[in-house]
Design a protein around this motif. Structure first.
Motif, PDB file in Angstrom:
ATOM      1  N   MET A 111       0.824  -1.213   0.000  1.00 28.86           N
ATOM      2  CA  MET A 111       0.000   0.000   0.000  1.00 28.86           C
ATOM      3  C   MET A 111       0.860   1.267   0.000  1.00 28.86           C
ATOM      4  O   MET A 111       1.695   1.470   0.874  1.00 28.86           O
ATOM      5  N   PHE A 112       0.667   2.096  -1.026  1.00 26.52           N
ATOM      6  CA  PHE A 112       1.347   3.382  -1.171  1.00 26.52           C
ATOM      7  C   PHE A 112       2.871   3.237  -1.102  1.00 26.52           C
ATOM      8  O   PHE A 112       3.575   4.133  -0.614  1.00 26.52           O
ATOM      9  N   ASP A 113       3.371   2.116  -1.603  1.00 28.42           N
ATOM     10  CA  ASP A 113       4.807   1.843  -1.570  1.00 28.42           C
ATOM     11  C   ASP A 113       5.418   2.165  -2.933  1.00 28.42           C
ATOM     12  O   ASP A 113       5.119   1.493  -3.926  1.00 28.42           O
ATOM     13  N   PRO A 114       6.296   3.173  -3.012  1.00 27.29           N
ATOM     14  CA  PRO A 114       6.899   3.519  -4.310  1.00 27.29           C
ATOM     15  C   PRO A 114       7.793   2.420  -4.870  1.00 27.29           C
ATOM     16  O   PRO A 114       8.008   2.357  -6.078  1.00 27.29           O
ATOM     17  N   LYS A 115       8.329   1.558  -3.993  1.00 29.18           N
ATOM     18  CA  LYS A 115       9.166   0.459  -4.479  1.00 29.18           C
ATOM     19  C   LYS A 115       8.363  -0.489  -5.356  1.00 29.18           C
ATOM     20  O   LYS A 115       8.901  -1.152  -6.241  1.00 29.18           O
ATOM     21  N   TYR A 116       7.064  -0.586  -5.069  1.00 28.75           N
ATOM     22  CA  TYR A 116       6.160  -1.357  -5.923  1.00 28.75           C
ATOM     23  C   TYR A 116       5.651  -0.510  -7.081  1.00 28.75           C
ATOM     24  O   TYR A 116       5.651  -0.935  -8.239  1.00 28.75           O
ATOM     25  N   ALA A 117       5.239   0.706  -6.781  1.00 24.82           N
ATOM     26  CA  ALA A 117       4.514   1.527  -7.758  1.00 24.82           C
ATOM     27  C   ALA A 117       5.369   1.899  -8.961  1.00 24.82           C
ATOM     28  O   ALA A 117       4.886   1.840 -10.105  1.00 24.82           O
ATOM     29  N   VAL A 118       6.624   2.267  -8.753  1.00 19.99           N
ATOM     30  CA  VAL A 118       7.441   2.769  -9.859  1.00 19.99           C
ATOM     31  C   VAL A 118       7.746   1.677 -10.894  1.00 19.99           C
ATOM     32  O   VAL A 118       7.484   1.862 -12.096  1.00 19.99           O
ATOM     33  N   PRO A 119       8.290   0.504 -10.480  1.00 20.79           N
ATOM     34  CA  PRO A 119       8.547  -0.528 -11.495  1.00 20.79           C
ATOM     35  C   PRO A 119       7.276  -1.022 -12.185  1.00 20.79           C
ATOM     36  O   PRO A 119       7.275  -1.269 -13.401  1.00 20.79           O
ATOM     37  N   VAL A 120       6.174  -1.148 -11.433  1.00 20.09           N
ATOM     38  CA  VAL A 120       4.935  -1.632 -12.029  1.00 20.09           C
ATOM     39  C   VAL A 120       4.343  -0.587 -12.976  1.00 20.09           C
ATOM     40  O   VAL A 120       3.742  -0.930 -14.001  1.00 20.09           O
ATOM     41  N   ALA A 121       4.521   0.695 -12.657  1.00 20.56           N
ATOM     42  CA  ALA A 121       4.083   1.742 -13.580  1.00 20.56           C
ATOM     43  C   ALA A 121       4.840   1.651 -14.903  1.00 20.56           C
ATOM     44  O   ALA A 121       4.258   1.849 -15.982  1.00 20.56           O
ATOM     45  N   ILE A 122       6.131   1.332 -14.831  1.00 19.26           N
ATOM     46  CA  ILE A 122       6.920   1.142 -16.062  1.00 19.26           C
ATOM     47  C   ILE A 122       6.384  -0.047 -16.848  1.00 19.26           C
ATOM     48  O   ILE A 122       6.258  -0.004 -18.088  1.00 19.26           O
ATOM     49  N   ILE A 180       3.235   1.067 -18.611  1.00 25.67           N
ATOM     50  CA  ILE A 180       3.535   1.947 -19.748  1.00 25.67           C
ATOM     51  C   ILE A 180       4.011   1.130 -20.947  1.00 25.67           C
ATOM     52  O   ILE A 180       3.593   1.375 -22.088  1.00 25.67           O
ATOM     53  N   LEU A 181       4.872   0.155 -20.685  1.00 26.29           N
ATOM     54  CA  LEU A 181       5.387  -0.680 -21.776  1.00 26.29           C
ATOM     55  C   LEU A 181       4.268  -1.503 -22.413  1.00 26.29           C
ATOM     56  O   LEU A 181       4.201  -1.652 -23.644  1.00 26.29           O
ATOM     57  N   LEU A 182       3.375  -2.052 -21.597  1.00 25.67           N
ATOM     58  CA  LEU A 182       2.268  -2.852 -22.131  1.00 25.67           C
ATOM     59  C   LEU A 182       1.288  -1.980 -22.929  1.00 25.67           C
ATOM     60  O   LEU A 182       0.773  -2.403 -23.973  1.00 25.67           O
ATOM     61  N   ILE A 183       1.038  -0.787 -22.448  1.00 29.66           N
ATOM     62  CA  ILE A 183       0.157   0.122 -23.185  1.00 29.66           C
ATOM     63  C   ILE A 183       0.812   0.537 -24.501  1.00 29.66           C
ATOM     64  O   ILE A 183       0.146   0.614 -25.549  1.00 29.66           O
TER      65      ILE A 183
END
Length: 288
Positions: free
Chosen positions: A233-244, A247-250
């Motif tokens: 929850m609200f962890d940037p260590k998870y959010a940043v790589p998963v956001a990448i 973006i790649l899948l989109i």
């Protein structure tokens, strides 16, 4: 006659060790996502090697059985097509690498062995027949991408936890999309085995749309851990790589809808593989 360097490269390509390392990493992630304080490093190592040995065996068998198809598809990334390795060598590796994989899983627990054995039996069935059924084969391959996380959960918790199931679901959806997309690339060679891929039965354009739908489903569930699971929850260590990853899948989805030529599909496959690496990194980092 291939040189020793070509032969060594051929063996490495035959066994797809980069996939094995990623599958092994997936097992480790499944272990620590389910139990961040799992203490038994010996079982972690055994789980890792179970994945490496069994996936290498499966890929070698796949290349042996699919030789004619890969030849028709001009799959020069396959060592048998290039002539770097002979078909008999591929079968030897397929047979020889399975027992140590089973032995490693047996040393973990009976449930781990049963899971590994069931997945391997399904792999043999896929190589011999299931692939020809098209979408059913896509679903199986996608399951193998999700299986390491489930296997890791079985190792650390004795059952499949909610967190590992969510991670596996994201890998599964991405995997289905990736396999449907790959069917567009392989449409000519698949005709040899009469593989009823979506690209062959419904057309390449529709296959591209269906692949994109699965990618979007995978992207849509990726925020769930960030908002609802305490460990992420609200962890940037998870959010940043998963956001990448998202973006790649989109990016691949938008490109695929406009361009699904064979050479383009090869680039998309590499991009989706990179996306999955970032996704793995996010789940592993977020678990701690």
């Amino acid at each position: 006659m291939p040189t020793s360097r070509r032969y060594l490269r051929g063996i490495l390509d035959l066994l797809r060790l980069e996939h094995g390392l990623m599958y092994g990493f997936g097992v480790v992630i499944g272990i620590y996502v389910s139990d961040p304080f799992f203490p038994d490093l010996w079982k972690v190592l055994l789980g890792y090697f179970t994945a490496v040995f069994l996936q290498a065996s499966t890929f070698a068998m796949n290349d042996y059985i699919d030789y004619e198809v890969d030849l028709a598809n001009a799959r020069t990334d396959r060592p048998l097509v290039r002539g770097d390795v002979g078909r008999n060598t591929a079968m030897i590796f397929a047979v020889a690498l399975m027992p140590p994989g089973f032995a490693a899983s047996y040393l973990i627990s009976p449930s781990a062995f049963l899971f590994a054995f069931a997945v391997s039996v399904a792999a043999c069935f896929y190589n011999l027949k299931l692939k020809e059924l098209g979408f059913a084969g896509n679903v199986y391959i996608a399951f193998t991408m999700a299986a390491p996380f489930l296997f890791g959960s079985i190792i650390s918790s004795g059952w499949i936890t909610e967190k590992s199931l969510l991670l596996a679901s994201m890998a599964f959806l991405t995997g289905v999309g990736r396999e449907i997309m790959k069917g567009i690339e392989d449409v000519e060679g698949d005709a040899i085995r009469d593989v009823k891929s979506i690209a062959r039965t419904m057309g390449e354009g529709r296959a591209a749309v269906i692949a994109v739908i699965f990618y979007i489903f995978a992207v849509s569930i990726s925020p769930i851990p960030f908002f609802y699971l305490p460990e992420f929850m609200f962890d940037p260590k998870y959010a940043v790589p998963v956001a990448i990853t998202d973006i790649l899948l989109i990016y691949v989805s938008l490109r695929l809808l406009r361009d699904y030529r064979r050479e383009s599909i090869r680039l998309y496959r590499k991009t989706t593989l990179l996306a999955m690496v970032f996704g793995l990194t996010g789940f592993f980092a977020g678990a701690f």
